[in-house]
Scaffold this motif. Sequence first.
Motif, PDB file in Angstrom:
ATOM      1  N   ASN A 183       6.080   4.280   3.445  1.00 47.25           N
ATOM      2  CA  ASN A 183       5.656   2.884   3.394  1.00 47.25           C
ATOM      3  C   ASN A 183       4.137   2.868   3.466  1.00 47.25           C
ATOM      4  N   ALA A 184       3.504   2.586   2.330  1.00 52.72           N
ATOM      5  CA  ALA A 184       2.051   2.698   2.242  1.00 52.72           C
ATOM      6  C   ALA A 184       1.411   1.327   2.117  1.00 52.72           C
ATOM      7  N   SER A 185       0.277   1.158   2.789  1.00 47.66           N
ATOM      8  CA  SER A 185      -0.444  -0.102   2.656  1.00 47.66           C
ATOM      9  C   SER A 185      -1.934   0.168   2.489  1.00 47.66           C
ATOM     10  N   TYR A 186      -2.595  -0.804   1.906  1.00 46.33           N
ATOM     11  CA  TYR A 186      -4.026  -0.677   1.626  1.00 46.33           C
ATOM     12  C   TYR A 186      -4.726  -1.910   2.173  1.00 46.33           C
ATOM     13  N   SER A 187      -5.886  -1.692   2.755  1.00 46.23           N
ATOM     14  CA  SER A 187      -6.655  -2.822   3.269  1.00 46.23           C
ATOM     15  C   SER A 187      -7.969  -2.925   2.514  1.00 46.23           C
ATOM     16  N   ASP A 223     -11.333  -0.876   2.911  1.00 44.73           N
ATOM     17  CA  ASP A 223     -11.035   0.124   1.886  1.00 44.73           C
ATOM     18  C   ASP A 223     -10.273   1.318   2.484  1.00 44.73           C
ATOM     19  N   SER A 224      -9.248   1.010   3.265  1.00 43.59           N
ATOM     20  CA  SER A 224      -8.522   2.104   3.917  1.00 43.59           C
ATOM     21  C   SER A 224      -7.033   2.002   3.635  1.00 43.59           C
ATOM     22  N   TYR A 225      -6.366   3.112   3.817  1.00 35.60           N
ATOM     23  CA  TYR A 225      -4.927   3.206   3.575  1.00 35.60           C
ATOM     24  C   TYR A 225      -4.207   3.604   4.868  1.00 35.60           C
ATOM     25  N   THR A 226      -2.984   3.100   5.012  1.00 35.15           N
ATOM     26  CA  THR A 226      -2.101   3.604   6.073  1.00 35.15           C
ATOM     27  C   THR A 226      -0.773   3.972   5.421  1.00 35.15           C
ATOM     28  N   VAL A 277       2.659  10.031  -2.562  1.00 32.22           N
ATOM     29  CA  VAL A 277       1.385   9.829  -3.267  1.00 32.22           C
ATOM     30  C   VAL A 277       1.430   8.549  -4.094  1.00 32.22           C
ATOM     31  N   VAL A 278       2.518   8.387  -4.840  1.00 33.69           N
ATOM     32  CA  VAL A 278       2.585   7.256  -5.770  1.00 33.69           C
ATOM     33  C   VAL A 278       2.616   5.933  -4.995  1.00 33.69           C
ATOM     34  N   CYS A 279       3.354   5.883  -3.908  1.00 32.22           N
ATOM     35  CA  CYS A 279       3.383   4.649  -3.103  1.00 32.22           C
ATOM     36  C   CYS A 279       1.986   4.354  -2.544  1.00 32.22           C
ATOM     37  N   THR A 280       1.296   5.395  -2.083  1.00 31.15           N
ATOM     38  CA  THR A 280      -0.041   5.194  -1.508  1.00 31.15           C
ATOM     39  C   THR A 280      -1.007   4.682  -2.582  1.00 31.15           C
ATOM     40  N   TRP A 281      -0.991   5.335  -3.720  1.00 31.02           N
ATOM     41  CA  TRP A 281      -1.877   4.922  -4.817  1.00 31.02           C
ATOM     42  C   TRP A 281      -1.552   3.491  -5.263  1.00 31.02           C
ATOM     43  N   ALA A 282      -0.258   3.223  -5.402  1.00 30.90           N
ATOM     44  CA  ALA A 282       0.161   1.913  -5.910  1.00 30.90           C
ATOM     45  C   ALA A 282      -0.184   0.790  -4.933  1.00 30.90           C
ATOM     46  N   SER A 283      -0.223   1.099  -3.644  1.00 36.05           N
ATOM     47  CA  SER A 283      -0.494   0.035  -2.662  1.00 36.05           C
ATOM     48  C   SER A 283      -1.876  -0.572  -2.887  1.00 36.05           C
ATOM     49  N   LYS A 284      -2.796   0.227  -3.398  1.00 34.04           N
ATOM     50  CA  LYS A 284      -4.113  -0.331  -3.709  1.00 34.04           C
ATOM     51  C   LYS A 284      -4.076  -1.110  -5.022  1.00 34.04           C
ATOM     52  N   ILE A 309      -1.720  -2.839  -6.293  1.00 32.55           N
ATOM     53  CA  ILE A 309      -1.126  -4.184  -6.173  1.00 32.55           C
ATOM     54  C   ILE A 309      -1.608  -4.892  -4.910  1.00 32.55           C
ATOM     55  N   ASN A 310      -2.401  -4.183  -4.118  1.00 31.28           N
ATOM     56  CA  ASN A 310      -2.936  -4.736  -2.868  1.00 31.28           C
ATOM     57  C   ASN A 310      -1.840  -5.291  -1.960  1.00 31.28           C
TER      58      ASN A 310
END
Lengths: 157, 265, 788
Positions: C207-211, C215-218, C267-274, C276-277
């Motif tokens: 479960n990836a999120s982007y702020s 400009d950070s990811y969790t 990786v793909v979930c992390t990348w995609a979270s940015k 689609i924000n």
Amino acid sequence: MTVKVSLTVNGKPASAEIEERTLLVNFIRDTLRLTGTHVGCDTAQCGACTIHMNGRAVKSCNMLAMQAEGAELVTIEGIAKADGTLHPMQEAFRQHHGLQCGFCTPGMVMSAIDLVKNFPDPSEELIREQLDGNLCRCTGYHNIVKAIKAASQTMRS
Amino acid sequence: MYSFDYQKAKSVADAAKVLAKDGDAKLLAGGQSLIAAMKLRLAHPSEVIDLGTIKELSGIKADSKAVAIGAMTRHAEVASSAAVKKAIPALASLAAGIGDRMVRNMGTIGGSLANNDPAADYPAAVLALGATVVTNKRKIAADEFFKGMYETALQKGEIITSVSFPVPKRAAYMKFKNPASRYAIVGVFVADSGTGVRVAVTGAGPSVFRVAAMEKALAAKFAPESVASIAVPEKGLNTDLHAKADYRAHLITVMARRAVEAAMK
Amino acid sequence: MATPYIGASIKRKEDYRFLTGAGNYTDDVALPRQTHAHFVRSPHAHAKIKSIRKDKALKAPGVVAIFTGDDLAGAKVNGLPCGWLITDVNGQPMKEPPHPCLAQGKARYVGDHVAIVIAESYQQARDAAELVKVEYEELPAVVRAGDARKEGAPAVHDIAPDNTCYVWGLGDKAAVDKAFAGAAHVTTLEFLNNRLIPNAIEPRAANASYSRADDSYTLYVASQNPHVERLLMTAFVLGLPEHKVRVVAPDVGGGFGSKIYLYAEDVVCTWASKQINRPVKWTADRSESFVSDAHGRDHVTKAELALDREGRFLAMRVTTTANMGAYLSTFASCIPTILYATLLAGQYTTPVIYAEVTAVFTNTAPVDAYRGAGRPEATYVVERLVETAAREMKMSPAEIRRRNFIKTFPYQTPVALLYDTGNYEATLAEALRIADVAGFQGRKADAARRGKLRGLGYSCYIEACGIAPSNVAGALGARAGLFEAGEVRVHPTGKVTVFTGSHSHGQGHETTFGQVVADRLGIPMEDIEIVHGDTGKILFGMGTYGSRSIAVGGTAIVKAADKIVAKGKKIAAHLMEAAEADIEFKDGAFVVRGTDKKKAFAEVSLAAYVPHNYPLDKLEPGLNENAFYDPANFTFPAGSHICEIEVDPDTGTVSIVNFTAVDDFGKIINPMIVEGQVHGGLTQGIGQALTEGCHYDKESGQLVTGSYLDYCMPRADDVPAFKVGTKETPCTHNPLGVKGCGEAGAIGAPAAVMNALTDALGVRDIEMPATPQRIWRACQESKMKKAA
């Protein structure tokens, strides 16, 4: 389309508009946010989703939420006492190291309570045979069997 | 799971009406096979008609001649029924070995028979005991009911309401389980009605079948050795990763022998 | 002094939350504005991807975004790296084909990731995934290791036209050949080491999120090593700054190796979270786990043992082909080499050994470490050979082993390892006693009267754990360090939080590490909290695998705790106006030696945080210490397993009537937890021997054992109540004297079971998993042989 489901979970009424295809386990986990009930497979084999419906153990991943309409459900969150004291089966699992990663544990405990309800004085052999609906990858079952045997004694007394 | 419409049937007639109208509608009994297939998107009913609230479809009636089991009776109820245990203990013990404890608390005899999974247990009992499948339209003899893999004599809009098992003189069911799924690789139900012997095999073929040679031998002498050397031809038997046809054929003989032993106890 | 915690079966701290449903696993995490992902996967084992049309799917209800390999390539997202470089027999680097996170141009196994569909709900994502139209051109596939290098086999990757990743060798081939030429007896076996699917009961999840705010990811992820996941993902794949990515591995429902690796989905979930924000969550269905988790084992081996007339081992020669699957997973390349061939000496003084390993690509899921990782395969080779040799030479299996045991330590094996300590005769003797081997013949005769066949089998395994001295690993090709980090934070009141890089996903570190620290600091366990699994909290970590947590992670914590004591002594010396050299730390108090003057631990910690009376000119305030520990050597747990089985020749059904395991794990911190680890490992080992086998269809490359309906997981009635014992020879090079216990059961058990089974059936070999069908066939064949 949606349908309305109303039931009782751990003594409290619950009701929601859901998609018809909502599985009971998803209703419990996602709608009610009771995340102690787990999903470990998609073929109704692993038993991690086991809960009690009207006093009987069922696999909540293999039924629609609508099949539980009007039913009384008990999940892993509902078996300890209100003050946090563990149910004898939970306590036995703790005493006998009947869990490791904890993922199969809620289903295992709910299944085990049902097992002892059906067989109040089970032999080791019977416990093993009756656990065929629950998979555990960590413990090798040894300590789970011990825990259930021990709990069967305390639950009788 | 694909989307579908859902309704609770108020009565058998009500369910039959919907079924007749919508060819893609499915009856939901315990759901232990149907929901599993729907989850994997292998089944896609347009409508699901839940029989769960029709009380009269559930229950067991037994006398010295027959045991009648309502279609929505759960496996666990059959397994623990004192009446069934007394009249046909082999039937109770078969029910106690279906799936697992949780599945038995949901799965129903009607659902199992209507589905006619080649590895299901109940078809062996129905066929060996010469049971009658009762529907909303008629009574179907066991020998007429099972038509092939997942196929039965049930017609469009026809719903099983109960199954009536004549009480045999003696009977037993022996199952060799698939080590992974725990379904029957071979299940043999042997029943001696007093006037004849029937041997029904599930799991081994596309659908449950009888073994005439064994029935004949057992009618002459009801003893394990009567079947111990009767080989069932492997032609037409199922073959998969867990059991090729020759192994299944062999297991039929072993399970039949053990069933006879058990029936004599 | 207070009763020490070390050595006591303390009940686990983590149990209450697990038993009440209060655990927090990745799929339990629900974030605001959550979206849900489903992956479109290749239904073919090998196919060209001619086109992907997503227009229809994009219009489906709830769909937020769909990405394919082209999107990742356009964004310069790299492929997944392999963390270990193997150099082949000719000095060339292994072939490393690109491992794209979403397939580019070709799909190479059933389940290969082709696209991600993100929607408002999981069901919507899955509905829409069916509308993504992928046009495939099917290609012929190769799935078996033994077929990969055959003439005409389809090439999985263009850069390896013969499907060979590497051919690697270890040992002195000439010396081995010479020893074989002069041997009185040679035992030869050829077998498969069956492919397994790990099957942690918690499926993988991310479960990836982007702020945008900073400009950070969790990333919440079911991982055994969040820091390694972050390092590989930031530095090698996404090119992100490490400090902008937080990886949290919360409660994790079992790993067994399968959650070590950096997976495409993470990786793909992390990348995609940015892109689609919004947070993107993916949880595997079990069906997806079957096709996409890294599998284990899958070797084809020919093994030979040369002996003299007295049954002394002269040499061993092993040739193995190892299936890597379609791509190199994170540690794939080192498993059948560094973690396999180096263990072929076993517990024995075999003077010369040569192993040659050929790693091949096939159209199957990637293969990597699974509980034991290389060492079960090595043990299987050695222990099946030894037992077979004993039978051929009419020696007792115990005697042939005793005759060849290593008895003096340290011992340098001919395959690179230096065993520091052990006592193999002691574990074998204890196992013989517990298993009542003396009474076996009577039990066998009794079984025969009931028409059953009984057999007895041994397995004396060794493993190299506590991975690893970084410089040694580096010289062998590791692209990462293999130390561990720990931090002990003493709060002003004397309560302690410990941060460890070792992740716990069933091992009970919160308890075991608590015991270690409690004894080291002389404080109650209740005063200690163990924190793991969060790169935002823990300084660094290499994670949990290879039975390394207590030996490496535990030692790092001990070192940090010792630094706390050292600083505490300085503070105490000041407080009590004594010389630092006169202060000793005993039972949780700093004492002036030979006096009754002392300061309690909490008094010293308070002084460190309220430094009114404090040597501020010489000492910083505060009481917080880090330590990194890089081990001096591997640890070498070893033991003896004895299996007694009974076969029903009518059906081929086998039941294990007795399983004894006597292990030497060095010092044991919590016997209850250690026994639990052994039970679980044994069950997985028994699973490999009797029930579990991953099966791909040879022609189509479809995974036949793709669910629990066909892949046979051991259930409670498949295994016996185990008899376990321990012997302790402490590890010589870490302060706790510990060796590690997580994998032993899975390493030792398969050979013990198969030795027992072949004994019962009177056959040389039978393929694993020895299912009832296979056993029945073996019975039929030996019946036919006897008749002939």
